[in-house]
Design a protein around this motif. Structure first.
Motif, short mmCIF file in Angstrom:
data_model
loop_
_atom_site.label_atom_id
_atom_site.label_comp_id
_atom_site.label_asym_id
_atom_site.label_seq_id
_atom_site.Cartn_x
_atom_site.Cartn_y
_atom_site.Cartn_z
N ASN A 659 0.85 -1.18 0.00
CA ASN A 659 0.00 0.00 0.00
C ASN A 659 0.89 1.24 0.00
OD1 ASN A 659 -1.83 2.08 0.52
ND2 ASN A 659 -3.12 0.77 1.80
N PRO A 660 0.84 2.05 -1.09
CA PRO A 660 1.70 3.25 -1.15
C PRO A 660 1.20 4.40 -0.29
CG PRO A 660 0.30 3.18 -3.07
CD PRO A 660 -0.01 1.93 -2.29
N LEU A 661 -0.04 4.29 0.23
CA LEU A 661 -0.62 5.36 1.01
C LEU A 661 -0.25 5.19 2.48
CD1 LEU A 661 -4.16 5.28 -0.63
CD2 LEU A 661 -2.11 6.49 -1.42
N LYS A 662 0.67 6.01 2.94
CA LYS A 662 1.19 5.81 4.30
C LYS A 662 0.86 6.98 5.24
CE LYS A 662 5.05 3.05 2.55
NZ LYS A 662 4.39 1.79 2.91
N TYR A 663 0.96 8.22 4.76
CA TYR A 663 0.78 9.37 5.63
C TYR A 663 -0.20 10.35 4.98
CZ TYR A 663 5.16 7.55 7.50
OH TYR A 663 6.12 6.73 8.01
N LEU A 664 -1.23 10.69 5.71
CA LEU A 664 -2.13 11.74 5.25
C LEU A 664 -1.44 13.08 5.42
CD1 LEU A 664 -5.01 12.53 4.26
CD2 LEU A 664 -5.62 12.80 6.68
N TYR A 665 -1.50 13.91 4.38
CA TYR A 665 -0.81 15.20 4.43
C TYR A 665 -1.21 15.97 5.70
CZ TYR A 665 0.82 19.83 3.08
OH TYR A 665 1.46 21.04 3.07
N PRO A 666 -0.23 16.55 6.44
CA PRO A 666 1.20 16.60 6.09
C PRO A 666 2.00 15.38 6.58
CG PRO A 666 0.76 18.01 7.97
CD PRO A 666 -0.57 17.47 7.56
N ASN A 667 1.65 14.82 7.74
CA ASN A 667 2.45 13.68 8.23
C ASN A 667 1.66 12.83 9.22
OD1 ASN A 667 2.33 15.45 10.33
ND2 ASN A 667 4.54 15.69 10.60
N ILE A 668 0.38 12.67 9.00
CA ILE A 668 -0.45 11.88 9.91
C ILE A 668 -0.48 10.43 9.42
CG2 ILE A 668 -2.72 11.65 10.98
CD1 ILE A 668 -3.27 14.56 10.19
N PRO A 669 -0.06 9.48 10.24
CA PRO A 669 -0.14 8.08 9.82
C PRO A 669 -1.55 7.73 9.38
CG PRO A 669 1.13 8.27 11.85
CD PRO A 669 0.54 9.62 11.59
N LYS A 670 -1.63 6.98 8.30
CA LYS A 670 -2.94 6.66 7.70
C LYS A 670 -3.89 6.04 8.71
CE LYS A 670 -3.04 2.88 5.59
NZ LYS A 670 -2.77 1.77 4.66
N ASP A 671 -3.42 5.05 9.45
CA ASP A 671 -4.30 4.35 10.39
C ASP A 671 -4.73 5.27 11.54
OD1 ASP A 671 -4.11 2.13 8.84
OD2 ASP A 671 -2.53 1.18 10.02
N GLU A 672 -3.88 6.22 11.89
CA GLU A 672 -4.25 7.17 12.93
C GLU A 672 -5.37 8.10 12.46
OE1 GLU A 672 -2.21 11.03 15.09
OE2 GLU A 672 -0.96 9.24 14.75
N ALA A 673 -5.31 8.48 11.19
CA ALA A 673 -6.31 9.39 10.64
C ALA A 673 -7.65 8.70 10.41
CB ALA A 673 -5.80 9.99 9.33
N PHE A 674 -7.62 7.48 9.87
CA PHE A 674 -8.85 6.83 9.44
C PHE A 674 -9.21 5.58 10.23
CE2 PHE A 674 -6.90 8.81 5.65
CZ PHE A 674 -7.86 9.76 5.40
N GLY A 675 -8.37 5.20 11.18
CA GLY A 675 -8.56 3.93 11.87
C GLY A 675 -9.91 3.78 12.55
#
Length: 786
Positions: A659-675
């Motif tokens: 999965n190339p999607l790792k950090y939601l701009y600017p630097n939020i880990p994907k799972d932290e943002a959408f988990g």
């Protein structure tokens, strides 16, 4: 909340501007702080013109300073004790001989304070923030004080009139006794002369009292005129807020305070009217040469009636604009044969009026002279009584009205029979006029309340266009006539920007920020300049955007619906950047770490789409911005966007999916943002499973061009060498999931390995990223398809 309390909550430049108003030479800020309530309750505008009132205010100020000084002395607050003693000395030395100068200074300062408050609220609106109306602003406090003052003064005048009536009765009794004595003929000349002088003195005293009462009434009428002006201004503010609330603004449209003020003011007017009538009767009972009660009460009565009639006229309002009960609950867009509700309210809530005032209605009472203008019948109870609904006021509520078009011989409006030069259905405006006959204490008046202009549609497919029409009218300044679209004025961008933000705010509970609005401004106006841009009606809703087959409003409204239906939660969290141009996207992502991505809306899809773009850094130091094919409501109705982001996979060179999607701009880990929005695996339905097993990912590389933000067709333009695949076969049709499964089956039959397939969407700025298929799950996809 007082004006000063609201000001103390300001920050930044607004706080600096506030502090700049105060100085030791003009008015110390400590005096403003501790005497805030008293200062805001006084009429400094009048004192600045009236020397005697200015002197009274000045002496009262000194008394308040003494009281505050005594309080600090008791508290042993040495610093403030010293300051207030010095303040009083300075005030006396500066303004003792010129109290009007002080009144002028305080008047100007209070006005500048209000201006700072207005500017701060406008800035909050521009930033997309919800502006909460203070519980009680400085102006509301001022109106409260003025209403209280006129109530007190009318009671005082009432007592004076009663005293005058008693004085006249006493004089009349003595005069009649004296006349009887004269008729007896037994009085001596000296006694007659003495009694005559006494009668003349009493008459002079009566005359003086009459003039004094009339003077007090004139002063009271002056206070009432000023109060009437404040109430009219407050009502206009409410009408403006209601107008904006109809297009989504989070505006305070509560009428409780205004109803209370208008009711109390009307009570004062009727009370004063009775007193003037009584004064006229006193003149009929006893009059004399140059009697002031002969003519002046009639003049004052005429002046009072003008104010009373005006107050009653403005007090009859439409407090809830027409709105359908279903299926689209947006005000001012009605559909024929579909029930809607509307409500009128009389803000002068006198107990005697309940159930005694009848209200009727008429649609398009004064129709415009426009060719082909449609006519409607309004079906429902025609006449209803005003009812005093607890906690809501004196109102008439029509809950189940229906519009039915009167068919003309030449064909219906908007159909084949429409004639040249006539407005189209969605540019045709209508209104409803409510009428009531007011009759109370001899005041007979016809009152009217008119709805805002609304659009009547016959099919729900016209709803989006109709909503843009009503929004445009509401954004305009002062235009309420039904011929608005015969020559619609351009809407200032500042007003239109607020309206667009409110659309998001009312539907998704989060408005648009300045960066998002700037992108929309550039899209509509072509540039973002310091000068005020204006958007024409044609540009906004009738003319297609460059390189697109749809208008700005159709595109924008579709995005609102997409967010509302499928990503409201992550939009509220601020995780969707949404409106961002190619150039801005590139500048934001290029310096970010590998795998940083953002979510933005597609510019090429009429029905709304959202794409995910991320940065891909190469070993040679170069980078590329890649994007997935935009997802529409069709795909998102099957799989939540958060699940797409969670399970998105790209085939690496080693044929290892990642999965190339790792950090939601600017630097939020994907799972932290959408988990918190991820689905539990055990809860996935078979429908989800079918789609999640499919890993066909389209690969595209975008030609980076920061200077453009074009609208592309979305059609694939290049494929990797695939002998078994015909490039002319469309991969992206009505259902991309079904098309990709069809291709899986064909390639399996031909013995072709699907992971070798690549696609390049260079024509669409929304597409720019590698998307490949994980062949590891291909057989599961084939089985699901079978």
């Amino acid at each position: 909340m007082s004006q000063w309390e609201s000001l103390l909550k300001l920050t930044g430049q607004f706080q600096d501007n506030l502090m700049g108003l105060y100085s030791e030479e003009l008015l110390p800020v400590e005096v403003r702080q501790y005497l805030a309530a008293w200062i805001e309750s006084q009429d400094w505008k009048l004192a600045a013109r009236d020397q005697s009132l200015a002197s009274v205010h000045f002496q009262n100020l000194l008394e308040h300073l003494d009281m505050q000084y005594s309080y600090f002395s008791m508290e042993q607050n040495i610093l403030q004790t010293y300051n207030f003693r010095r303040f009083k000395h300075d005030m006396q030395s500066r303004y003792q001989e010129k109290p009007k100068n002080l009144a002028e200074q305080i008047r100007d300062i209070l006005q500048q304070e209000k201006q700072i408050l207005v500017e701060s609220q406008e800035m909050e609106i521009q930033n997309g923030q919800v502006v909460q109306e203070p519980v009680e602003t400085g102006k509301q406090y001022e109106i409260d004080q003025r209403v209280r003052k006129v109530k007190e003064r009318i009671q005082s005048v009432d007592q004076e009139v009663k005293f005058l009536e008693e004085q006249q009765e006493m004089f009349d009794f003595r005069y009649q006794m004296f006349q009887r004595e004269l008729q007896s003929g037994k009085l001596q000349d000296n006694y007659i002369k003495l009694k005559t002088q006494e009668v003349q003195v009493q008459l002079n005293e009566l005359d003086r009292k009459r003039k004094d009462v009339l003077s007090q009434i004139r002063e009271l009428l002056g206070l009432c005129e000023t109060l009437h002006g404040f109430l009219l201004e407050e009502l206009n503010d409410w009408l403006r807020r209601q107008k904006l609330a109809c297009i989504g603004a989070d505006a305070n449209t509560c009428l409780k305070n205004l109803e209370g003020w208008m009711t109390k003011t009307a009570e004062v007017f009727f009370h004063l009217r009775r007193l003037l009538h009584l004064l006229s009767e006193l003149s009929k009972q006893l009059t004399y040469e140059n009697d002031p009660l002969k003519t002046e009460p009639q003049t004052l009565q005429y002046r009072l009636n003008e104010m009373l009639h005006s107050l009653l006229q403005i007090s009859f309002v439409v407090d809830r604009q027409p709105i359908m009960l279903y299926p689209c609950r947006r005000a001012l867009v009605l559909k024929t044969s579909t029930q809607f509700s509307v409500r009128a309210r009389l803000l002068v809530n006198l107990n005697e009026l309940k159930h005694n005032v009848k209200v009727s209605y008429k649609i398009d009472k004064n129709p415009p002279n426009i060719k082909g203008f449609r006519k409607f019948n309004l079906l429902g109870p025609v006449e209803k009584s005003l009812e005093d609904v607890q906690r809501e006021g004196l109102l008439v509520d029509y809950k189940h009205l229906t519009l039915k078009e009167q068919k003309a011989g030449g064909g219906g409006k908007g159909g084949k029979g429409a004639t040249d030069g006539a407005l189209c259905v969605m540019e045709e405006l209508h209104n409803i006029t409510f009428t009531t006959n007011f009759d109370y204490e001899g005041v007979k008046l016809t009152l009217e309340a008119v709805t805002l202009p609304f659009v009547v549609i016959s099919n729900l497919s016209q709803f989006t266009g109709a909503w843009s029409q009503t929004g445009t009218v509401s954004c305009s300044r002062g235009r309420k006539d039904l011929t608005f679209f015969s020559n619609p004025p351009a809407a200032p961008w500042s007003l239109l920007a607020n309206a667009l933000s409110w659309q998001f705010s009312c539907c998704t509970e989060r408005g648009l920020n300045p960066d998002q609005l700037q992108m929309l401004e550039k899209k509509l106006c072509g540039s973002v300049s310091k000068e005020e841009n204006a958007v024409t009606w044609v540009k906004f809703s009738k003319e297609n955007m460059p390189r697109a087959s749809f208008t700005f409003w159709v595109w924008f409204d579709a995005i609102v619906m997409l967010v509302t239906g499928h990503m409201k939660n992550i939009w509220k969290d601020g995780h969707v950047m949404g409106f961002v141009s190619r150039g801005i996207e590139d500048s934001l992502l290029k310096t970010m770490q590998q795998g940083t991505f953002l979510l933005r809306f597609s510019e090429s899809m009429r029905d709304g789409g959202i794409t995910c773009s991320w940065v891909d850094h190469q070993q040679d130091g170069s980078y590329s911005i890649r994007s997935v094919q935009p997802y529409t409501k069709r795909e998102l109705s099957h799989i939540p966007l958060t699940e797409i982001i969670r399970n998105y996979q790209l085939l690496a060179e080693e044929n290892i999916p990642e999965n190339p999607l790792k950090y939601l701009y600017p630097n939020i880990p994907k799972d932290e943002a959408f988990g918190k929005y991820y689905e539990q695996r055990s809860e996935l339905t078979l429908e989800y499973q079918k789609y999640l097993k499919r890993r066909l990912i389209i690969v595209s590389e975008r030609n980076i061009d920061d200077s453009q933000s074009s609208i592309a067709s979305g059609t694939p333009q290049h494929f990797a060498e695939t002998p078994q695949y015909d490039p002319g076969t469309p991969m992206h049709d009505s259902d991309p999931f079904q098309n990709s499964l069809d291709m899986d089956l064909n390639n399996l039959i031909d013995g072709f390995k699907i992971e070798d397939l690549l696609m390049d969407h260079t024509s669409d700025p929304m597409f720019s990223g590698p998307q490949v298929e994980s062949s590891e799950l291909l057989h599961d996809s084939f089985n699901a398809y079978q």
